[in-house]
Design a protein around this motif. Structure first.
Motif, PDB file in Angstrom:
ATOM      1  N   VAL A 117       6.531   8.128 106.364  1.00  0.00           N
ATOM      2  CA  VAL A 117       6.376   6.710 105.997  1.00  0.00           C
ATOM      3  C   VAL A 117       7.317   5.853 106.835  1.00  0.00           C
ATOM      4  CG1 VAL A 117       6.732   5.023 104.132  1.00  0.00           C
ATOM      5  CG2 VAL A 117       5.556   7.189 103.658  1.00  0.00           C
ATOM      6  N   ARG A 118       8.519   6.328 107.014  1.00  0.00           N
ATOM      7  CA  ARG A 118       9.532   5.529 107.721  1.00  0.00           C
ATOM      8  C   ARG A 118       9.244   5.432 109.211  1.00  0.00           C
ATOM      9  NH1 ARG A 118      12.954   9.082 105.103  1.00  0.00           N
ATOM     10  NH2 ARG A 118      13.698   9.799 107.135  1.00  0.00           N
ATOM     11  N   GLU A 119       8.640   6.483 109.764  1.00  0.00           N
ATOM     12  CA  GLU A 119       8.514   6.543 111.226  1.00  0.00           C
ATOM     13  C   GLU A 119       7.101   6.265 111.724  1.00  0.00           C
ATOM     14  OE1 GLU A 119      10.047  10.420 111.968  1.00  0.00           O
ATOM     15  OE2 GLU A 119      11.983   9.907 111.061  1.00  0.00           O
ATOM     16  N   GLY A 120       6.099   6.419 110.866  1.00  0.00           N
ATOM     17  CA  GLY A 120       4.724   6.199 111.303  1.00  0.00           C
ATOM     18  C   GLY A 120       4.239   4.808 110.903  1.00  0.00           C
ATOM     19  N   ARG A 121       2.928   4.633 111.017  1.00  0.00           N
ATOM     20  CA  ARG A 121       2.324   3.374 110.565  1.00  0.00           C
ATOM     21  C   ARG A 121       1.813   3.598 109.136  1.00  0.00           C
ATOM     22  NH1 ARG A 121      -2.506   1.295 113.998  1.00  0.00           N
ATOM     23  NH2 ARG A 121      -0.917   1.254 115.607  1.00  0.00           N
ATOM     24  N   THR A 122       2.265   2.738 108.237  1.00  0.00           N
ATOM     25  CA  THR A 122       2.002   2.953 106.814  1.00  0.00           C
ATOM     26  C   THR A 122       1.210   1.795 106.230  1.00  0.00           C
ATOM     27  OG1 THR A 122       4.005   4.265 106.573  1.00  0.00           O
ATOM     28  CG2 THR A 122       3.152   3.279 104.565  1.00  0.00           C
ATOM     29  N   TYR A 123       0.337   2.126 105.306  1.00  0.00           N
ATOM     30  CA  TYR A 123      -0.401   1.115 104.539  1.00  0.00           C
ATOM     31  C   TYR A 123      -0.035   1.316 103.074  1.00  0.00           C
ATOM     32  CZ  TYR A 123      -4.217  -1.820 102.859  1.00  0.00           C
ATOM     33  OH  TYR A 123      -4.942  -2.815 102.260  1.00  0.00           O
ATOM     34  N   LEU A 124       0.282   0.228 102.386  1.00  0.00           N
ATOM     35  CA  LEU A 124       0.681   0.307 100.976  1.00  0.00           C
ATOM     36  C   LEU A 124      -0.357  -0.374 100.097  1.00  0.00           C
ATOM     37  CD1 LEU A 124       2.694   0.919  98.672  1.00  0.00           C
ATOM     38  CD2 LEU A 124       3.891  -1.194  99.283  1.00  0.00           C
ATOM     39  N   SER A 125      -0.878   0.381  99.149  1.00  0.00           N
ATOM     40  CA  SER A 125      -1.875  -0.153  98.216  1.00  0.00           C
ATOM     41  C   SER A 125      -1.343  -0.017  96.789  1.00  0.00           C
ATOM     42  CB  SER A 125      -3.189   0.632  98.347  1.00  0.00           C
ATOM     43  OG  SER A 125      -4.118   0.186  97.376  1.00  0.00           O
ATOM     44  N   VAL A 126      -1.380  -1.123  96.061  1.00  0.00           N
ATOM     45  CA  VAL A 126      -0.936  -1.121  94.664  1.00  0.00           C
ATOM     46  C   VAL A 126      -2.145  -1.360  93.767  1.00  0.00           C
ATOM     47  CG1 VAL A 126       0.528  -2.199  92.921  1.00  0.00           C
ATOM     48  CG2 VAL A 126       1.338  -2.025  95.295  1.00  0.00           C
ATOM     49  N   ASP A 127      -2.568  -0.303  93.069  1.00  0.00           N
ATOM     50  CA  ASP A 127      -3.565  -0.474  92.006  1.00  0.00           C
ATOM     51  C   ASP A 127      -2.758  -0.790  90.751  1.00  0.00           C
ATOM     52  OD1 ASP A 127      -5.296  -0.091  89.843  1.00  0.00           O
ATOM     53  OD2 ASP A 127      -6.449   1.447  90.892  1.00  0.00           O
ATOM     54  N   ILE A 128      -3.021  -1.940  90.170  1.00  0.00           N
ATOM     55  CA  ILE A 128      -2.175  -2.405  89.068  1.00  0.00           C
ATOM     56  C   ILE A 128      -2.225  -1.471  87.867  1.00  0.00           C
ATOM     57  CG2 ILE A 128      -3.722  -3.949  87.744  1.00  0.00           C
ATOM     58  CD1 ILE A 128      -0.189  -4.826  89.091  1.00  0.00           C
ATOM     59  N   ASP A 129      -3.247  -0.588  87.809  1.00  0.00           N
ATOM     60  CA  ASP A 129      -3.289   0.344  86.685  1.00  0.00           C
ATOM     61  C   ASP A 129      -2.272   1.482  86.828  1.00  0.00           C
ATOM     62  OD1 ASP A 129      -4.463   2.433  88.207  1.00  0.00           O
ATOM     63  OD2 ASP A 129      -6.495   1.919  87.574  1.00  0.00           O
ATOM     64  N   ALA A 130      -1.525   1.505  87.927  1.00  0.00           N
ATOM     65  CA  ALA A 130      -0.388   2.431  88.020  1.00  0.00           C
ATOM     66  C   ALA A 130       0.627   2.102  86.936  1.00  0.00           C
ATOM     67  CB  ALA A 130       0.267   2.339  89.394  1.00  0.00           C
ATOM     68  N   ALA A 131       0.744   0.809  86.636  1.00  0.00           N
ATOM     69  CA  ALA A 131       1.649   0.372  85.559  1.00  0.00           C
ATOM     70  C   ALA A 131       1.103   0.839  84.220  1.00  0.00           C
ATOM     71  CB  ALA A 131       1.774  -1.148  85.573  1.00  0.00           C
ATOM     72  N   ASP A 132       1.983   1.060  83.288  1.00  0.00           N
ATOM     73  CA  ASP A 132       1.529   1.395  81.946  1.00  0.00           C
ATOM     74  C   ASP A 132       0.682   0.242  81.397  1.00  0.00           C
ATOM     75  OD1 ASP A 132       2.159   3.462  79.669  1.00  0.00           O
ATOM     76  OD2 ASP A 132       2.095   1.453  78.773  1.00  0.00           O
ATOM     77  N   PRO A 133      -0.396   0.562  80.692  1.00  0.00           N
ATOM     78  CA  PRO A 133      -1.282  -0.498  80.187  1.00  0.00           C
ATOM     79  C   PRO A 133      -0.566  -1.523  79.309  1.00  0.00           C
ATOM     80  CG  PRO A 133      -2.247   1.662  79.790  1.00  0.00           C
ATOM     81  CD  PRO A 133      -0.897   1.903  80.356  1.00  0.00           C
ATOM     82  N   GLY A 134       0.562  -1.127  78.726  1.00  0.00           N
ATOM     83  CA  GLY A 134       1.331  -2.093  77.934  1.00  0.00           C
ATOM     84  C   GLY A 134       1.877  -3.229  78.777  1.00  0.00           C
ATOM     85  N   PHE A 135       2.096  -2.954  80.069  1.00  0.00           N
ATOM     86  CA  PHE A 135       2.633  -3.985  80.960  1.00  0.00           C
ATOM     87  C   PHE A 135       1.534  -4.729  81.708  1.00  0.00           C
ATOM     88  CE2 PHE A 135       6.075  -0.763  80.868  1.00  0.00           C
ATOM     89  CZ  PHE A 135       7.074  -1.553  80.295  1.00  0.00           C
ATOM     90  N   ALA A 136       0.399  -4.056  81.935  1.00  0.00           N
ATOM     91  CA  ALA A 136      -0.678  -4.662  82.728  1.00  0.00           C
ATOM     92  C   ALA A 136      -2.025  -4.337  82.101  1.00  0.00           C
ATOM     93  CB  ALA A 136      -0.609  -4.156  84.170  1.00  0.00           C
ATOM     94  N   PRO A 137      -2.311  -4.956  80.946  1.00  0.00           N
ATOM     95  CA  PRO A 137      -3.579  -4.629  80.277  1.00  0.00           C
ATOM     96  C   PRO A 137      -4.815  -5.196  80.974  1.00  0.00           C
ATOM     97  CG  PRO A 137      -2.320  -6.237  79.002  1.00  0.00           C
ATOM     98  CD  PRO A 137      -1.442  -5.815  80.135  1.00  0.00           C
ATOM     99  N   GLY A 138      -4.637  -6.160  81.847  1.00  0.00           N
ATOM    100  CA  GLY A 138      -5.791  -6.804  82.483  1.00  0.00           C
ATOM    101  C   GLY A 138      -6.289  -6.007  83.666  1.00  0.00           C
ATOM    102  N   THR A 139      -6.833  -4.840  83.400  1.00  0.00           N
ATOM    103  CA  THR A 139      -7.391  -4.001  84.462  1.00  0.00           C
ATOM    104  C   THR A 139      -8.517  -3.171  83.874  1.00  0.00           C
ATOM    105  OG1 THR A 139      -6.781  -2.534  86.290  1.00  0.00           O
ATOM    106  CG2 THR A 139      -5.742  -2.077  84.160  1.00  0.00           C
ATOM    107  N   GLY A 140      -9.307  -2.554  84.736  1.00  0.00           N
ATOM    108  CA  GLY A 140     -10.573  -1.977  84.280  1.00  0.00           C
ATOM    109  C   GLY A 140     -10.478  -0.642  83.569  1.00  0.00           C
ATOM    110  N   THR A 141      -9.602   0.242  84.058  1.00  0.00           N
ATOM    111  CA  THR A 141      -9.539   1.600  83.520  1.00  0.00           C
ATOM    112  C   THR A 141      -8.089   1.903  83.157  1.00  0.00           C
ATOM    113  OG1 THR A 141      -9.536   2.289  85.843  1.00  0.00           O
ATOM    114  CG2 THR A 141     -11.573   2.608  84.624  1.00  0.00           C
ATOM    115  N   LEU A 142      -7.760   1.572  81.912  1.00  0.00           N
ATOM    116  CA  LEU A 142      -6.381   1.692  81.444  1.00  0.00           C
ATOM    117  C   LEU A 142      -6.016   3.155  81.237  1.00  0.00           C
ATOM    118  CD1 LEU A 142      -7.116  -1.041  78.832  1.00  0.00           C
ATOM    119  CD2 LEU A 142      -5.474  -1.388  80.656  1.00  0.00           C
ATOM    120  N   GLU A 143      -4.822   3.526  81.658  1.00  0.00           N
ATOM    121  CA  GLU A 143      -4.394   4.921  81.547  1.00  0.00           C
ATOM    122  C   GLU A 143      -2.948   4.962  81.032  1.00  0.00           C
ATOM    123  OE1 GLU A 143      -6.609   7.379  82.211  1.00  0.00           O
ATOM    124  OE2 GLU A 143      -5.131   8.844  81.525  1.00  0.00           O
ATOM    125  N   PRO A 144      -2.755   5.458  79.806  1.00  0.00           N
ATOM    126  CA  PRO A 144      -1.401   5.455  79.234  1.00  0.00           C
ATOM    127  C   PRO A 144      -0.411   6.317  80.023  1.00  0.00           C
ATOM    128  CG  PRO A 144      -3.046   5.795  77.536  1.00  0.00           C
ATOM    129  CD  PRO A 144      -3.742   5.911  78.844  1.00  0.00           C
TER     130      PRO A 144
END
Lengths: 127, 269
Positions: free
Chosen positions: B188-215
Protein backbone atom coordinates in the motif's frame (compact mmCIF):
# COMPACT_ATOMS: atom_id res chain seq x y z
CA UNK A 1 -13.81 18.38 -46.73
CA UNK A 2 -14.84 14.74 -47.07
CA UNK A 3 -17.11 14.57 -44.08
CA UNK A 4 -20.76 14.43 -43.19
CA UNK A 5 -22.82 15.60 -40.27
CA UNK A 6 -24.72 13.31 -37.93
CA UNK A 7 -25.99 13.29 -34.34
CA UNK A 8 -23.84 12.04 -31.49
CA UNK A 9 -26.43 9.33 -30.74
CA UNK A 10 -25.69 7.71 -34.13
CA UNK A 11 -22.05 7.03 -33.24
CA UNK A 12 -20.88 3.60 -32.22
CA UNK A 13 -17.71 1.75 -31.31
CA UNK A 14 -15.61 1.07 -34.39
CA UNK A 15 -17.05 3.97 -36.38
CA UNK A 16 -15.27 7.22 -37.19
CA UNK A 17 -15.78 10.71 -35.77
CA UNK A 18 -13.96 14.04 -35.91
CA UNK A 19 -12.46 15.00 -32.55
CA UNK A 20 -10.34 18.15 -32.27
CA UNK A 21 -10.69 18.36 -36.05
CA UNK A 22 -8.87 15.03 -36.39
CA UNK A 23 -10.44 11.84 -37.79
CA UNK A 24 -10.65 9.26 -35.00
CA UNK A 25 -11.85 5.68 -34.61
CA UNK A 26 -14.21 5.22 -31.65
CA UNK A 27 -13.05 2.77 -28.96
CA UNK A 28 -15.78 3.49 -26.44
CA UNK A 29 -19.23 5.06 -26.53
CA UNK A 30 -21.25 5.45 -23.33
CA UNK A 31 -24.08 7.60 -22.05
CA UNK A 32 -25.18 9.10 -18.76
CA UNK A 33 -28.07 11.30 -17.69
CA UNK A 34 -27.18 14.84 -16.66
CA UNK A 35 -30.26 15.21 -14.48
CA UNK A 36 -33.98 14.93 -14.54
CA UNK A 37 -34.37 17.12 -17.59
CA UNK A 38 -32.48 17.54 -20.82
CA UNK A 39 -31.07 14.93 -23.11
CA UNK A 40 -28.57 12.27 -22.12
CA UNK A 41 -24.90 13.00 -22.50
CA UNK A 42 -22.60 10.76 -24.48
CA UNK A 43 -18.94 10.20 -23.86
CA UNK A 44 -16.87 9.15 -26.83
CA UNK A 45 -13.31 7.92 -26.54
CA UNK A 46 -11.14 7.05 -29.47
CA UNK A 47 -7.80 7.49 -31.13
CA UNK A 48 -6.64 9.29 -34.22
CA UNK A 49 -6.82 7.07 -37.29
CA UNK A 50 -3.54 8.44 -38.61
CA UNK A 51 -1.71 9.69 -35.52
CA UNK A 52 -2.86 7.09 -32.97
CA UNK A 53 -3.37 9.77 -30.28
CA UNK A 54 -6.13 9.24 -27.71
CA UNK A 55 -8.94 11.79 -27.70
CA UNK A 56 -12.35 12.04 -26.10
CA UNK A 57 -15.44 14.23 -26.13
CA UNK A 58 -18.55 14.53 -24.02
CA UNK A 59 -21.66 16.01 -25.64
CA UNK A 60 -25.46 15.73 -25.55
CA UNK A 61 -26.67 12.80 -27.67
CA UNK A 62 -28.66 15.16 -29.92
CA UNK A 63 -25.67 17.42 -30.65
CA UNK A 64 -24.52 17.58 -34.26
CA UNK A 65 -21.11 16.16 -35.01
CA UNK A 66 -18.89 15.60 -38.05
CA UNK A 67 -17.99 12.13 -39.27
CA UNK A 68 -15.02 11.86 -41.63
CA UNK A 69 -15.51 9.87 -44.83
CA UNK A 70 -12.43 7.70 -44.83
CA UNK A 71 -11.87 5.62 -47.93
CA UNK A 72 -10.48 2.09 -47.84
CA UNK A 73 -8.35 1.62 -50.96
CA UNK A 74 -6.28 -1.06 -52.67
CA UNK A 75 -2.71 -0.49 -53.74
CA UNK A 76 0.36 -2.26 -54.99
CA UNK A 77 3.87 -1.66 -53.70
CA UNK A 78 6.10 -0.28 -56.45
CA UNK A 79 9.22 0.38 -54.46
CA UNK A 80 10.35 0.11 -50.82
CA UNK A 81 12.52 3.12 -50.15
CA UNK A 82 13.38 2.39 -46.53
CA UNK A 83 12.00 0.64 -43.46
CA UNK A 84 9.28 3.26 -43.10
CA UNK A 85 8.72 4.72 -46.59
CA UNK A 86 7.32 3.03 -49.70
CA UNK A 87 5.90 4.02 -53.08
CA UNK A 88 2.48 2.56 -53.66
CA UNK A 89 0.37 2.56 -56.83
CA UNK A 90 -3.35 3.10 -56.25
CA UNK A 91 -5.11 0.27 -58.10
CA UNK A 92 -8.12 2.50 -58.96
CA UNK A 93 -6.38 5.56 -60.30
CA UNK A 94 -2.88 4.16 -60.99
CA UNK A 95 -1.43 7.18 -59.18
CA UNK A 96 1.81 6.45 -57.40
CA UNK A 97 1.91 7.77 -53.87
CA UNK A 98 4.70 7.86 -51.33
CA UNK A 99 3.46 6.73 -47.91
CA UNK A 100 4.73 5.87 -44.47
CA UNK A 101 4.99 2.19 -43.58
CA UNK A 102 3.89 1.24 -40.04
CA UNK A 103 6.56 -0.41 -37.91
CA UNK A 104 4.74 -3.73 -37.81
CA UNK A 105 4.36 -4.02 -41.60
CA UNK A 106 7.04 -5.59 -43.79
CA UNK A 107 6.65 -4.74 -47.49
CA UNK A 108 8.22 -5.96 -50.69
CA UNK A 109 7.70 -4.72 -54.28
CA UNK A 110 4.54 -6.11 -55.94
CA UNK A 111 2.82 -6.71 -52.56
CA UNK A 112 -0.89 -5.89 -52.63
CA UNK A 113 -1.93 -3.70 -49.73
CA UNK A 114 -5.00 -2.00 -48.30
CA UNK A 115 -4.81 1.52 -46.98
CA UNK A 116 -7.07 4.17 -45.50
CA UNK A 117 -7.17 7.60 -47.09
CA UNK A 118 -8.61 10.84 -45.75
CA UNK A 119 -7.70 14.02 -47.60
CA UNK A 120 -3.92 13.83 -47.83
CA UNK A 121 -3.44 11.35 -44.99
CA UNK A 122 -2.92 7.66 -45.60
CA UNK A 123 -2.35 4.63 -43.45
CA UNK A 124 -1.50 1.10 -44.54
CA UNK A 125 -3.73 -1.36 -42.68
CA UNK A 126 -3.04 -4.68 -44.37
CA UNK A 127 -0.34 -6.14 -46.52
CA UNK B 1 -21.77 21.42 -4.39
CA UNK B 2 -19.85 19.59 -1.68
CA UNK B 3 -19.27 22.20 1.06
CA UNK B 4 -15.82 23.72 0.73
CA UNK B 5 -15.27 22.34 -2.78
CA UNK B 6 -14.61 25.79 -4.20
CA UNK B 7 -11.74 25.11 -6.57
CA UNK B 8 -12.09 25.45 -10.32
CA UNK B 9 -12.07 22.11 -12.06
CA UNK B 10 -9.06 23.01 -14.19
CA UNK B 11 -6.81 23.77 -11.23
CA UNK B 12 -8.25 21.29 -8.71
CA UNK B 13 -6.17 18.80 -6.76
CA UNK B 14 -9.27 16.76 -5.84
CA UNK B 15 -12.52 16.33 -7.74
CA UNK B 16 -15.74 15.12 -6.12
CA UNK B 17 -17.93 13.11 -8.52
CA UNK B 18 -21.40 11.98 -7.48
CA UNK B 19 -22.36 8.54 -8.81
CA UNK B 20 -25.96 7.90 -7.71
CA UNK B 21 -26.23 4.36 -9.10
CA UNK B 22 -29.06 2.38 -7.51
CA UNK B 23 -29.48 -0.57 -9.86
CA UNK B 24 -28.51 -3.74 -7.98
CA UNK B 25 -29.08 -2.74 -4.36
CA UNK B 26 -30.42 -5.64 -2.35
CA UNK B 27 -32.78 -5.44 0.62
CA UNK B 28 -33.02 -1.66 1.02
CA UNK B 29 -32.57 0.60 -2.02
CA UNK B 30 -31.96 4.34 -1.89
CA UNK B 31 -28.31 4.82 -2.87
CA UNK B 32 -29.53 7.14 -5.64
CA UNK B 33 -29.87 9.69 -2.84
CA UNK B 34 -26.35 9.07 -1.51
CA UNK B 35 -24.44 11.92 -3.18
CA UNK B 36 -27.15 14.43 -2.32
CA UNK B 37 -27.27 13.30 1.34
CA UNK B 38 -23.50 13.25 1.75
CA UNK B 39 -23.17 16.77 0.37
CA UNK B 40 -26.02 17.99 2.57
CA UNK B 41 -24.72 16.50 5.82
CA UNK B 42 -21.22 17.87 5.17
CA UNK B 43 -22.55 21.39 5.65
CA UNK B 44 -22.09 21.47 9.41
CA UNK B 45 -18.38 20.66 9.50
CA UNK B 46 -15.65 23.12 10.40
CA UNK B 47 -13.34 24.09 7.58
CA UNK B 48 -10.28 23.73 9.81
CA UNK B 49 -8.75 20.33 10.64
CA UNK B 50 -6.54 20.35 13.73
CA UNK B 51 -4.88 17.00 12.89
CA UNK B 52 -3.29 18.48 9.79
CA UNK B 53 -3.50 22.21 10.54
CA UNK B 54 -5.26 22.82 7.23
CA UNK B 55 -8.50 24.21 5.86
CA UNK B 56 -10.59 22.06 3.57
CA UNK B 57 -11.56 24.96 1.32
CA UNK B 58 -7.87 25.72 0.72
CA UNK B 59 -6.98 22.22 -0.46
CA UNK B 60 -8.16 22.59 -4.06
CA UNK B 61 -11.31 20.48 -4.03
CA UNK B 62 -13.76 20.88 -6.94
CA UNK B 63 -17.19 19.31 -7.35
CA UNK B 64 -17.93 17.88 -10.80
CA UNK B 65 -21.57 17.27 -9.88
CA UNK B 66 -23.32 13.97 -10.44
CA UNK B 67 -22.95 11.53 -13.31
CA UNK B 68 -26.48 10.19 -13.60
CA UNK B 69 -27.03 6.54 -14.39
CA UNK B 70 -28.84 5.21 -17.41
CA UNK B 71 -30.64 1.85 -17.43
CA UNK B 72 -27.50 0.14 -18.70
CA UNK B 73 -25.15 -0.31 -15.73
CA UNK B 74 -22.22 -1.53 -17.84
CA UNK B 75 -22.43 1.50 -20.12
CA UNK B 76 -22.83 3.80 -17.12
CA UNK B 77 -19.69 2.38 -15.52
CA UNK B 78 -17.83 3.05 -18.77
CA UNK B 79 -19.01 6.68 -18.79
CA UNK B 80 -18.08 7.07 -15.12
CA UNK B 81 -14.69 5.43 -15.70
CA UNK B 82 -14.01 7.96 -18.44
CA UNK B 83 -15.06 10.86 -16.24
CA UNK B 84 -12.78 9.68 -13.41
CA UNK B 85 -9.94 9.02 -15.86
CA UNK B 86 -10.27 12.64 -17.02
CA UNK B 87 -9.80 13.73 -13.40
CA UNK B 88 -6.63 11.63 -13.20
CA UNK B 89 -5.35 12.99 -16.51
CA UNK B 90 -5.84 16.50 -15.14
CA UNK B 91 -3.50 15.54 -12.30
CA UNK B 92 -6.22 15.41 -9.65
CA UNK B 93 -7.48 12.72 -7.28
CA UNK B 94 -11.03 11.46 -7.94
CA UNK B 95 -13.34 11.34 -4.91
CA UNK B 96 -16.45 9.38 -5.87
CA UNK B 97 -19.59 9.49 -3.77
CA UNK B 98 -21.93 6.54 -4.38
CA UNK B 99 -24.23 5.20 -5.26
CA UNK B 100 -24.07 1.48 -4.77
CA UNK B 101 -20.68 -0.15 -4.37
CA UNK B 102 -20.64 -1.10 -8.07
CA UNK B 103 -19.39 2.42 -8.86
CA UNK B 104 -16.05 1.41 -7.35
CA UNK B 105 -15.48 -0.74 -10.44
CA UNK B 106 -15.33 2.45 -12.53
CA UNK B 107 -13.00 4.11 -10.02
CA UNK B 108 -10.62 1.16 -9.96
CA UNK B 109 -10.58 0.92 -13.77
CA UNK B 110 -9.80 4.63 -14.00
CA UNK B 111 -7.00 4.59 -11.43
CA UNK B 112 -5.51 1.18 -12.35
CA UNK B 113 -4.09 0.52 -8.87
CA UNK B 114 -1.75 -2.20 -7.64
CA UNK B 115 -3.71 -2.57 -4.42
CA UNK B 116 -7.35 -1.95 -3.56
CA UNK B 117 -8.13 -1.31 0.09
CA UNK B 118 -11.80 -1.73 0.96
CA UNK B 119 -13.54 -0.97 4.21
CA UNK B 120 -16.57 -3.24 3.93
CA UNK B 121 -18.77 -5.54 5.98
CA UNK B 122 -18.97 -7.88 2.99
CA UNK B 123 -16.28 -9.67 1.04
CA UNK B 124 -17.94 -8.76 -2.31
CA UNK B 125 -16.02 -11.58 -3.97
CA UNK B 126 -18.95 -13.12 -5.84
CA UNK B 127 -18.56 -13.47 -9.59
CA UNK B 128 -22.24 -12.65 -9.94
CA UNK B 129 -25.21 -12.22 -7.67
CA UNK B 130 -28.84 -12.78 -8.66
CA UNK B 131 -27.56 -13.48 -12.18
CA UNK B 132 -25.99 -10.02 -12.34
CA UNK B 133 -22.24 -9.80 -12.96
CA UNK B 134 -22.28 -6.12 -12.02
CA UNK B 135 -24.07 -6.56 -8.71
CA UNK B 136 -22.76 -4.55 -5.78
CA UNK B 137 -21.80 -7.93 -4.26
CA UNK B 138 -19.12 -8.48 -6.95
CA UNK B 139 -16.96 -5.39 -6.41
CA UNK B 140 -13.84 -6.98 -4.91
CA UNK B 141 -13.97 -9.67 -7.59
CA UNK B 142 -13.97 -6.98 -10.29
CA UNK B 143 -11.30 -4.95 -8.49
CA UNK B 144 -9.00 -7.98 -8.70
CA UNK B 145 -9.39 -8.00 -12.49
CA UNK B 146 -7.38 -4.76 -12.38
CA UNK B 147 -5.39 -4.76 -9.13
CA UNK B 148 -2.89 -7.37 -7.98
CA UNK B 149 -4.19 -7.42 -4.44
CA UNK B 150 -7.24 -6.56 -2.35
CA UNK B 151 -7.31 -5.84 1.37
CA UNK B 152 -10.79 -5.95 2.91
CA UNK B 153 -10.97 -4.36 6.34
CA UNK B 154 -13.91 -5.00 8.64
CA UNK B 155 -15.31 -7.89 6.56
CA UNK B 156 -17.52 -10.15 8.62
CA UNK B 157 -19.80 -11.90 6.17
CA UNK B 158 -19.80 -13.70 2.84
CA UNK B 159 -20.79 -16.93 1.16
CA UNK B 160 -18.72 -20.10 1.61
CA UNK B 161 -17.33 -19.65 -1.91
CA UNK B 162 -16.34 -16.07 -1.09
CA UNK B 163 -14.49 -17.12 2.06
CA UNK B 164 -12.70 -19.78 0.00
CA UNK B 165 -11.71 -17.15 -2.56
CA UNK B 166 -10.61 -14.83 0.26
CA UNK B 167 -8.15 -17.47 1.47
CA UNK B 168 -6.05 -17.03 -1.68
CA UNK B 169 -2.85 -14.99 -1.67
CA UNK B 170 -4.21 -11.93 -3.46
CA UNK B 171 -6.88 -11.24 -0.82
CA UNK B 172 -6.29 -10.16 2.76
CA UNK B 173 -9.23 -10.02 5.15
CA UNK B 174 -8.82 -8.04 8.34
CA UNK B 175 -11.68 -8.86 10.71
CA UNK B 176 -13.32 -6.00 12.64
CA UNK B 177 -11.55 -6.77 15.91
CA UNK B 178 -8.11 -6.45 14.22
CA UNK B 179 -8.72 -3.25 12.26
CA UNK B 180 -7.64 -0.94 15.10
CA UNK B 181 -4.15 -2.48 15.05
CA UNK B 182 -3.84 -2.65 11.25
CA UNK B 183 -1.21 -0.58 9.51
CA UNK B 184 -0.79 -0.16 5.75
CA UNK B 185 1.64 -2.80 4.45
CA UNK B 186 4.52 -2.07 2.07
CA UNK B 187 2.36 -2.83 -0.98
CA UNK B 188 0.00 0.00 0.00
CA UNK B 189 2.77 2.41 0.93
CA UNK B 190 4.92 1.79 -2.13
CA UNK B 191 2.47 0.93 -4.92
CA UNK B 192 -0.54 2.68 -6.40
CA UNK B 193 -3.49 2.28 -4.06
CA UNK B 194 -7.23 2.82 -4.38
CA UNK B 195 -9.30 3.26 -1.21
CA UNK B 196 -12.99 2.38 -1.16
CA UNK B 197 -15.20 2.92 1.88
CA UNK B 198 -18.48 1.00 1.92
CA UNK B 199 -20.32 2.70 4.76
CA UNK B 200 -21.72 -0.65 5.90
CA UNK B 201 -18.24 -1.44 7.25
CA UNK B 202 -19.38 0.66 10.20
CA UNK B 203 -21.61 -0.99 12.73
CA UNK B 204 -25.26 -0.43 11.76
CA UNK B 205 -25.74 1.46 15.03
CA UNK B 206 -23.48 4.18 13.65
CA UNK B 207 -24.57 4.10 10.00
CA UNK B 208 -28.09 2.71 9.64
CA UNK B 209 -28.70 4.45 6.32
CA UNK B 210 -27.36 1.70 4.09
CA UNK B 211 -28.78 -1.21 2.16
CA UNK B 212 -27.41 -4.36 3.78
CA UNK B 213 -26.83 -3.84 7.48
CA UNK B 214 -24.39 -6.21 9.15
CA UNK B 215 -23.92 -6.19 12.95
CA UNK B 216 -20.61 -6.37 14.85
CA UNK B 217 -18.99 -3.73 12.71
CA UNK B 218 -16.42 -0.98 13.03
CA UNK B 219 -16.62 2.11 15.16
CA UNK B 220 -16.40 5.43 13.28
CA UNK B 221 -13.03 6.16 14.91
CA UNK B 222 -11.63 2.92 13.46
CA UNK B 223 -12.80 3.90 9.97
CA UNK B 224 -11.30 7.35 10.49
CA UNK B 225 -7.90 5.93 11.45
CA UNK B 226 -7.80 3.60 8.44
CA UNK B 227 -8.75 6.40 6.03
CA UNK B 228 -6.10 8.70 7.48
CA UNK B 229 -3.46 5.97 7.33
CA UNK B 230 -4.15 4.95 3.73
CA UNK B 231 -4.95 8.37 2.25
CA UNK B 232 -1.35 9.58 1.74
CA UNK B 233 -0.70 6.52 -0.44
CA UNK B 234 -3.99 6.53 -2.39
CA UNK B 235 -4.54 7.74 -5.97
CA UNK B 236 -8.33 7.45 -5.80
CA UNK B 237 -11.07 7.30 -3.19
CA UNK B 238 -14.73 6.57 -2.91
CA UNK B 239 -17.37 6.32 -0.24
CA UNK B 240 -20.43 4.31 -1.20
CA UNK B 241 -23.68 2.60 -0.19
CA UNK B 242 -25.15 5.57 1.71
CA UNK B 243 -28.93 5.71 1.32
CA UNK B 244 -31.71 7.88 2.74
CA UNK B 245 -33.09 5.47 5.34
CA UNK B 246 -31.79 7.15 8.49
CA UNK B 247 -31.57 10.59 10.02
CA UNK B 248 -28.27 11.37 8.35
CA UNK B 249 -25.92 9.23 10.43
CA UNK B 250 -24.52 7.26 7.47
CA UNK B 251 -24.20 10.33 5.25
CA UNK B 252 -22.55 12.37 8.02
CA UNK B 253 -19.97 9.64 8.61
CA UNK B 254 -19.36 9.28 4.86
CA UNK B 255 -18.90 13.03 4.43
CA UNK B 256 -16.51 13.21 7.38
CA UNK B 257 -14.45 10.30 6.02
CA UNK B 258 -14.22 11.95 2.60
CA UNK B 259 -12.94 15.12 4.23
CA UNK B 260 -10.54 13.10 6.39
CA UNK B 261 -9.17 11.51 3.23
CA UNK B 262 -8.51 14.91 1.64
CA UNK B 263 -6.87 16.39 4.75
CA UNK B 264 -4.61 13.36 5.23
CA UNK B 265 -3.77 12.99 1.54
CA UNK B 266 -2.87 16.67 1.21
CA UNK B 267 -0.76 16.56 4.37
CA UNK B 268 0.98 13.37 3.30
CA UNK B 269 2.23 14.58 -0.06
Amino acid sequence: MARQQTEVRELDEGSYVMMDDVPCEIDSYSTAKPGKHGSAKARVEGKGVFDGKKRNLSQPVDAKIWVPIIERKQGQVVNVESDDVAQVMDLDTYDTITMKVPGDVDLSPDDDIEYLEYEDQRKIIRS
Amino acid sequence: MFPGARAHRGSAAYVVVGAPLDASTTFQPGTRFGPRRVRHFAESFDDYDHHTDSEFSALGVADHGDVGPTDDAAEYLEFLRGTLADVREDGAVPLTIGGEHTVTVAGVRAVDPDVVVCLDAHLDLRESYANNELSHATVTHHALEVADEAIVLGARTGSEAEWDRASEDDVTVVPPEEVADWEPPAAVREGRTYLSVDIDAADPGFAPGTGTLEPFGLAPRELHEVVRAVAPHAAGFDVVEVNDRDDGQAATLAAKLLRAFVYAHAAGE
